[in-house]
Enzyme design. Structure first.
Site, PDB file in Angstrom:
ATOM      1  N   ASP A 167      60.286   6.793  18.706  1.00 42.59           N
ATOM      2  CA  ASP A 167      58.932   7.126  19.152  1.00 42.59           C
ATOM      3  C   ASP A 167      57.943   6.964  18.010  1.00 42.59           C
ATOM      4  OD1 ASP A 167      57.163   8.609  21.302  1.00 42.59           O
ATOM      5  OD2 ASP A 167      56.807   9.631  19.398  1.00 42.59           O
ATOM      6  N   HIS A 168      58.334   7.415  16.825  1.00 46.73           N
ATOM      7  CA  HIS A 168      57.468   7.313  15.651  1.00 46.73           C
ATOM      8  C   HIS A 168      57.216   5.850  15.304  1.00 46.73           C
ATOM      9  CE1 HIS A 168      55.660   9.148  12.057  1.00 46.73           C
ATOM     10  NE2 HIS A 168      56.110   8.099  11.390  1.00 46.73           N
TER      11      HIS A 168
ATOM     12  N   ASP B  99      58.163  10.848  27.255  1.00 45.54           N
ATOM     13  CA  ASP B  99      59.509  10.562  26.744  1.00 45.54           C
ATOM     14  C   ASP B  99      60.208  11.803  26.204  1.00 45.54           C
ATOM     15  OD1 ASP B  99      58.029  10.882  24.437  1.00 45.54           O
ATOM     16  OD2 ASP B  99      58.215   8.818  23.775  1.00 45.54           O
TER      17      ASP B  99
ATOM     18  N   ASN C 192      63.924   6.574  25.423  1.00 39.32           N
ATOM     19  CA  ASN C 192      63.494   5.456  24.586  1.00 39.32           C
ATOM     20  C   ASN C 192      63.017   4.278  25.422  1.00 39.32           C
ATOM     21  OD1 ASN C 192      64.102   6.888  22.275  1.00 39.32           O
ATOM     22  ND2 ASN C 192      66.127   5.987  22.039  1.00 39.32           N
TER      23      ASN C 192
ATOM     24  N   ARG D  96      64.345  16.228  27.108  1.00 38.53           N
ATOM     25  CA  ARG D  96      64.728  17.622  27.316  1.00 38.53           C
ATOM     26  C   ARG D  96      65.250  17.848  28.726  1.00 38.53           C
ATOM     27  NH1 ARG D  96      60.351  17.988  23.745  1.00 38.53           N
ATOM     28  NH2 ARG D  96      58.801  17.993  25.429  1.00 38.53           N
TER      29      ARG D  96
ATOM     30  N   ASP E  43      54.803   4.275  17.833  1.00 36.53           N
ATOM     31  CA  ASP E  43      53.436   4.727  17.579  1.00 36.53           C
ATOM     32  C   ASP E  43      52.836   3.978  16.387  1.00 36.53           C
ATOM     33  OD1 ASP E  43      53.525   6.496  19.666  1.00 36.53           O
ATOM     34  OD2 ASP E  43      54.041   8.230  18.437  1.00 36.53           O
TER      35      ASP E  43
ATOM     36  N   ASP F 240      54.057   8.045  26.461  1.00 35.17           N
ATOM     37  CA  ASP F 240      54.418   8.614  25.156  1.00 35.17           C
ATOM     38  C   ASP F 240      54.565  10.128  25.251  1.00 35.17           C
ATOM     39  OD1 ASP F 240      54.932   8.299  22.348  1.00 35.17           O
ATOM     40  OD2 ASP F 240      52.952   9.127  21.957  1.00 35.17           O
TER      41      ASP F 240
END
Length: 430
Positions: A148-149, A130, A65, A135, A152, A127
């Site tokens: 993230d959403h 991240d 994040n 992972r 954006d 972007d």
């Protein structure tokens, strides 16, 4: 996911959260993201680049994040720079064409657009990094997806607003072009989220906004930084390409309406091409298949986005000077409503909750539209209400997103920007 072994039933009690109802608190921890980016550029260039940067140049203590937020900071900085040099957006064109420049004022510098092109590429790369970092560190979580959403969604207005300045569009005379450039990326973003809300899959087509759209935007900014804003007020695109090879084959009844006597400027062609691409994506690729599969009732979730198209048109028809007087405030209001609506849509998808299409933030928009449309308020009152609306949205969004992040962190027992420090465990009460 690193949180799979946690018993979330012991971390909260029913009704303990404001935005997360008991059902949401039980659904969110088990949410699984399903998505695919079919872009060839992403598959063969951008994704391997991001993976290399994560594997070889990103420390394991860096929170995903934090990477996302760092990328957004680049776009915020570029927006502030362009806002400082181009407060009314059309200062980049000659004074005889601009509604805000005086005859003695020199043209602003072009380097902010070069910075914006660089910032957009950095944002795109970070972007893409991240998710790979989450992972790599085993820190994937629903919070990361929602964060993230949201970033954006916030970034969509920054790119669109700088587009307007880079093209030298005037809030006084180029209002349909401005609305098209601002609303088109938002509509594509919203419809994609709406599709995911129903299908539970995020499928980005072979040509999409996060990949090709950002690359094209960065190219536009780079061109402006080299050729100048005046380039977009020439007629080369129409005279050499679109006029003889496209519009020449359209019926005269159509061209006489949409094409001025001296032709279309380059800055007119950009929003036209954008709207044609949006129409293909929204109506043909997603809209019609969605209605065929889920019925016409699925369109109700589109009400917020429809409002952001219809309400500005009505307001501009009743008083076209509002955008001229406060172009930035108008964009901020549209952006605030959009960010709240599309982020809530994503959260409701992740928590399997019904989406309330009539958002509380949209009600003042329609009230304001009615007041202006029926002439119930004068210019001064309209300005005061618009500025107050902007301030309300900023305060509301800050409060809402802060609380949501806190509640999700408490539910999942994680930190938003720290993947090293353990989250304090709650004491169990007897």
């Amino acid at each position: 996911m690193a949180t799979d072994a946690v018993d979330y039933s012991e971390t909260t009690q029913a009704g303990a959260y404001y935005y997360l109802c008991p059902r949401a608190a039980s659904e969110l921890p088990v949410f699984k993201y399903r998505g695919q980016d079919k872009s060839l550029i992403y598959k063969h260039i951008l994704s391997p680049l991001a993976q290399h940067l994560v594997d070889h140049h990103t420390p394991t203590w860096a929170a995903p994040n934090a990477i996302t937020l760092f990328g957004l900071c680049w776009m915020v900085t570029s927006y502030v720079l362009v806002w400082y040099f181009y407060p009314n957006m059309d200062e980049g064109i000659a004074s005889d064409k601009s509604s805000s420049s005086s005859s003695s004022s020199p043209l602003p510098p072009l380097w902010p657009f070069a910075f914006t092109a660089t910032a957009m590429l950095i944002y795109q790369t970070l972007d893409n990094m991240d998710g790979k970092q989450s992972r790599k560190t085993g820190s994937s979580s629903p919070l990361g997806l929602l964060f993230d959403h949201g970033c954006d969604a916030i970034n969509s207005i920054f790119g669109s607003a700088v587009w307007v300045s880079a093209l030298g569009l005037s809030p006084a005379t180029d209002q349909w072009q401005i609305l098209a450039l601002v609303v088109a990326p938002m509509a594509a973003f919203y419809v994609t989220t709406w599709e995911e809300y129903y299908t539970h899959h995020l499928i980005l087509p072979i040509f999409n906004g996060p990949t090709e759209g950002l690359l094209m935007g960065a190219t536009l900014f780079a061109c402006t930084s080299v050729l100048g804003v005046e380039y977009w007020h020439g007629y080369e695109w129409y005279n050499n390409v679109f006029g003889p090879y496209v519009f020449a084959y359209l019926p005269g009844s159509i061209t006489s309406v949409i094409v001025p006597a001296d032709g279309l400027r380059n800055c007119d062609m950009v929003p036209i091409i954008t709207m044609l691409g949006l129409g293909q994506e929204v109506f043909l690729t997603k809209g019609l298949p969605m209605v065929h599969k889920f019925g016409i009732g699925c369109l109700r979730e589109l009400f917020p986005m429809i409002s952001l198209v219809v309400a500005p048109i009505l307001i501009g028809s009743a008083d076209a000077t509002i955008l001229e007087r406060h172009p930035r405030v108008c964009l901020h209001v549209i952006a605030g409503i959009f960010v709240e609506a599309v982020t809530q849509l994503m959260l409701d998808h992740m928590t399997s909750r019904p989406y309330r299409a009539v958002r509380p933030c949209i009600v003042p928009l329609w009230a304001y539209t009615a007041l202006v449309w029926f002439g119930l308020i004068g210019p001064q009152m309209a300005d005061e209400l618009l500025i107050s609306y902007q301030m309300f949205l900023v305060a509301h969004l800050y409060m809402k997103f802060s609380v949501i992040i806190h509640e999700i962190c408490d539910l999942l027992q994680i930190w938003c920007f720290d993947i090293v420090t353990p989250y304090p465990k709650k004491n169990k009460q007897a």
